[in-house]
Write an enzyme that holds these catalytic residues in place. Sequence first.
Site, PDB file in Angstrom:
ATOM      1  N   SER A   1       0.778  -1.235   0.000  1.00 21.25           N
ATOM      2  CA  SER A   1       0.000   0.000   0.000  1.00 21.25           C
ATOM      3  C   SER A   1       0.809   1.285   0.000  1.00 21.25           C
ATOM      4  O   SER A   1       0.242   2.368  -0.186  1.00 21.25           O
ATOM      5  CB  SER A   1      -0.957   0.022   1.200  1.00 21.25           C
ATOM      6  OG  SER A   1      -2.138  -0.660   0.872  1.00 21.25           O
TER       7      SER A   1
ATOM      8  N   ALA B   1      -7.967 -14.709  -3.202  1.00 26.07           N
ATOM      9  CA  ALA B   1      -6.695 -14.819  -3.926  1.00 26.07           C
ATOM     10  C   ALA B   1      -5.525 -14.231  -3.150  1.00 26.07           C
ATOM     11  O   ALA B   1      -4.369 -14.611  -3.379  1.00 26.07           O
ATOM     12  CB  ALA B   1      -6.801 -14.131  -5.287  1.00 26.07           C
TER      13      ALA B   1
ATOM     14  N   THR C   1      -5.995 -13.528   0.471  1.00 22.59           N
ATOM     15  CA  THR C   1      -6.265 -13.588   1.907  1.00 22.59           C
ATOM     16  C   THR C   1      -6.271 -14.998   2.476  1.00 22.59           C
ATOM     17  O   THR C   1      -6.396 -15.160   3.693  1.00 22.59           O
ATOM     18  CB  THR C   1      -7.614 -12.913   2.236  1.00 22.59           C
ATOM     19  OG1 THR C   1      -8.655 -13.601   1.510  1.00 22.59           O
ATOM     20  CG2 THR C   1      -7.598 -11.448   1.865  1.00 22.59           C
TER      21      THR C   1
ATOM     22  N   SER D   1     -10.279   1.374   2.217  1.00 23.57           N
ATOM     23  CA  SER D   1     -10.806   0.517   1.159  1.00 23.57           C
ATOM     24  C   SER D   1      -9.867   0.543  -0.038  1.00 23.57           C
ATOM     25  O   SER D   1      -9.660   1.588  -0.657  1.00 23.57           O
ATOM     26  CB  SER D   1     -12.205   0.973   0.728  1.00 23.57           C
ATOM     27  OG  SER D   1     -12.651   0.213  -0.389  1.00 23.57           O
TER      28      SER D   1
END
Length: 390
Positions: free
Chosen positions: A90, A154, A156, A194
Amino acid sequence: MMTLRHLASTAALTALGLGLIAPAASASEPAPTTFRGRLQDSVDAIHRTGTVGVVAQSTGPRGKRHATAGVADTGTGRAPDIRDRFRIASTTKTFVATVMLQLVAEGRVSLDDSVERWLPGVVSGNGNDGGAVTVRQLLNHTSGLFNYTADFPAITSRKGFEADRYTTWTDEQLVEIAMRHAPDFAPGAKWAYSNTNYILAGMIIEKVTGRSWQQEVTRRIVRPLGLRDTLTPDAQSRIPGPHLRGYSGFGEPGPAIDVTDFNPTAAGAAGAMISTTGDVSRFFAALLGGRLLHPAQLAEMRTTVRAAELDPVWPGARYGLGLMEIPLSCGGVYYSHGGDLAGYTTRDGVSADGRRVVAVEATGDGAPDLSTEKAQNKLIDQELCADGKR
């Protein structure tokens, strides 16, 4: 992508050999046991929480210092190198937000534009309304849009990862996952992390410029700053060159698996990038130092809203436009954007003037009780507060 635990729910955060490389000491530097030894001690503390490998760089008026611990590859036992690449997850969001704000400065897009204006019909159904969500709300996570990674095995779960680690995903497919769900709240009503927001931001960048977010990040940031070890991959699953290998058990019974090879289209503009501690440091120093954005846009980026969801790891955290604001123990604040993907945890911190920067990477899942995250944040706070220089 904030953390593996972030990816597993709509909440941004729920429960969330040794080596040293350093420049020669100058007459003005304190003894190694104070500055260099402190950084190494902090890196060792992170490693003791159960990580596989750790690399850290601290940059300030006294120059750069590096420290490493653990191994880069459990198969070969190779020690980590400060030049090793890794998935920054992130932390990608700050690069993407910077490009969007450059486009704002150029008058090509407005923070108050609706998503519907640029992506007609993409945000719709189940109560989702792209006409009510603005670009600003995408960048500061106040859109209310469902976090697609909360419904995305995919990345987690072990089974989902092993089945789809090489699958190529389109942005439209990722947004479609979010659109199967009603919004978490009305746009602007509150804050909730999000990843869907940044997939949409990347799509808007492409619509505005005619080039992918990867091309724009490379053209506007990576090349001008000379970030030679920073990559904006599309569907390439391997990390080229020397790199840290990632390992994760996905919070499930059984041993961790090697998760290094991974098709980053599953993360897209929310977390696909690869870099090093040196390049991450250079980027944040340039950003907060005013070299990438005009003052008006940097001020927008630093205009924050309360992000109480992050309090378990970052008490008092606030969130701007792709930038976190975290209180320092010595007073004042620092800016940051953490990033976690299965097997990789990136943490960073930069002073408000960009003169002091810290970047830390740890591989493996670390401890389940947040002690890894807290040890990383302690290192950053300690380095930024050194000598009271912030």
